[in-house]
Write a protein that holds these residues in place. Structure first.
Motif: not given
Ligand code: 3HC
Length: 293
Positions: A123, A155, A157, A184, A188
């Motif tokens: 994450s 990605i 967050g 996220e 992915f």
């Protein structure tokens, strides 16, 4: 904001590839690892891949030498990040290790620096949360072999701001990659599809549906993949695939992502694929030989 100096953490398969493409795009790169032998191996791989480009007349020897000179191997983490505009992390997929490293990087890197992780599944929000700049924290997922593969998955967050996304899109384009922006979620976009597909190939082997060789041939020719799924598993690393499958089960709480018993057994035996010399194929001879299951 203009990026000039990049610190790449990790000189392994992904790290040296990332350092290579960044240096080739004109960035000053510090490539950091915890042991001089990892740095030396990483630099040797970059040199080998650049030499290939020279042989194929894609660049001159002088250009290749200039690219290599732009990559400085560094052992000390603080030294690596102290003047970086961007830190790209490609260290092993161990949550504790990543969190500890990011805490240290956050203390030592300039305030303006963007922090990007090449994680394949962990994450982004969890890593960002241990820093004091979660808005400047982002995922930058490259694919192996980095100099060849055309994609960076970016990605976002929970707290990543749009300015950070824009800078990372620009850097990715400058290193010659196309980008997709994803929110996220475990795996992915790419690994969410790839890992269950690779697992399914192993389930088929486990059930005796086909031999390793035939399964690979079927998918290579039937679906036009550049490599069959078992060759690709050996290439990616069986431990990595198992790690991602287990992470998916934990995160999605859905058993459809479970790893086949055969994959777990092979990892326990140290059959990790190409890097250990044995996986679905045996790499000890001149050509890979399929193993029987
Ligand atoms: N490093 C740098 N360059 C390499 C390379 C490497 N390790 N391996 C091959 N290349 C280059 C070759 O020099 C060659 O360059 P050229 O076209 O300019 O001559 C080109 O790649 C093609 O290589 P080959 O002709 O030797 O062999 P192939 O045509 O079989 O291509 C391949 C090799 C590019 C690796 C191809 O088989 C392929 O695309 N395989 C699939 C790779 C893949 O799916 N990667 C993603 C893995 S998943 C991932 O990374 C995500 C992670 O989170 C799990």
């Amino acid at each position: 904001m203009e990026i000039k100096k990049i610190a790449v953490l990790g000189a392994g398969q992904m790290g040296n590839g990332i350092a290579h493409v960044c240096a080739q795009a004109g960035y000053e790169v510090k490539m950091r690892d915890i042991d001089q032998k990892f740095i030396d191996n990483g630099l040797a791989t970059i040199k080998k891949n650049l030499d290939r480009g020279v042989k194929k007349e894609r660049m001159t020897q002088e250009e290749a030498d200039t690219v290599l000179r732009r990559v400085q191997g560094v052992l000390d983490l603080k030294e690596a990040v102290k003047d970086a505009d961007l830190v790209i992390e490609a260290i092993p997929e161990i949550v504790k290790l990543k969190l500890e490293t990011w805490k240290e990087v956050d203390e030592a890197a300039p305030e303006h620096a963007i922090l990007a992780s090449n994680t394949s599944s962990i994450s982004i929000t969890q890593m960002a949360a241990v820093t004091k700049r979660p808005e400047k924290f982002i995922g930058m997922h490259f694919f192996n072999p980095v100099p060849v593969m055309g994609l960076v998955e970016i990605i976002k967050g929970q707290s990543t701001d749009d300015a950070t996304v824009k800078v990372i899109e620009e850097v990715s384009h400058k290193v010659g990659k196309k980008t997709v922006l994803v929110n996220e979620a475990p795996g992915f976009a790419v690994n969410r599809l790839l890992v269950p597909a690779l697992n399914e190939a192993v389930f088929a082997i486990q059930e005796g549906v086909a031999t390793v060789e035939d399964m690979d041939l079927a998918i290579k020719l039937g679906l036009n993949w550049p490599m069959g799924p078992l060759t690709l598993l050996d290439f990616v690393g069986l431990d990595t695939a198992l790690y991602i499958s287990d992470y998916f089960v934990d995160e999605f709480k859905d058993s459809k992502y479970r790893a086949p018993a055969l994959l777990r057994k092979m990892v326990r035996a140290g059959w990790l694929g190409r890097k250990s010399g044995k996986g679905f194929y045996d790499y000890s001879g001149e050509k890979p030989v399929p193993n029987k299951f």
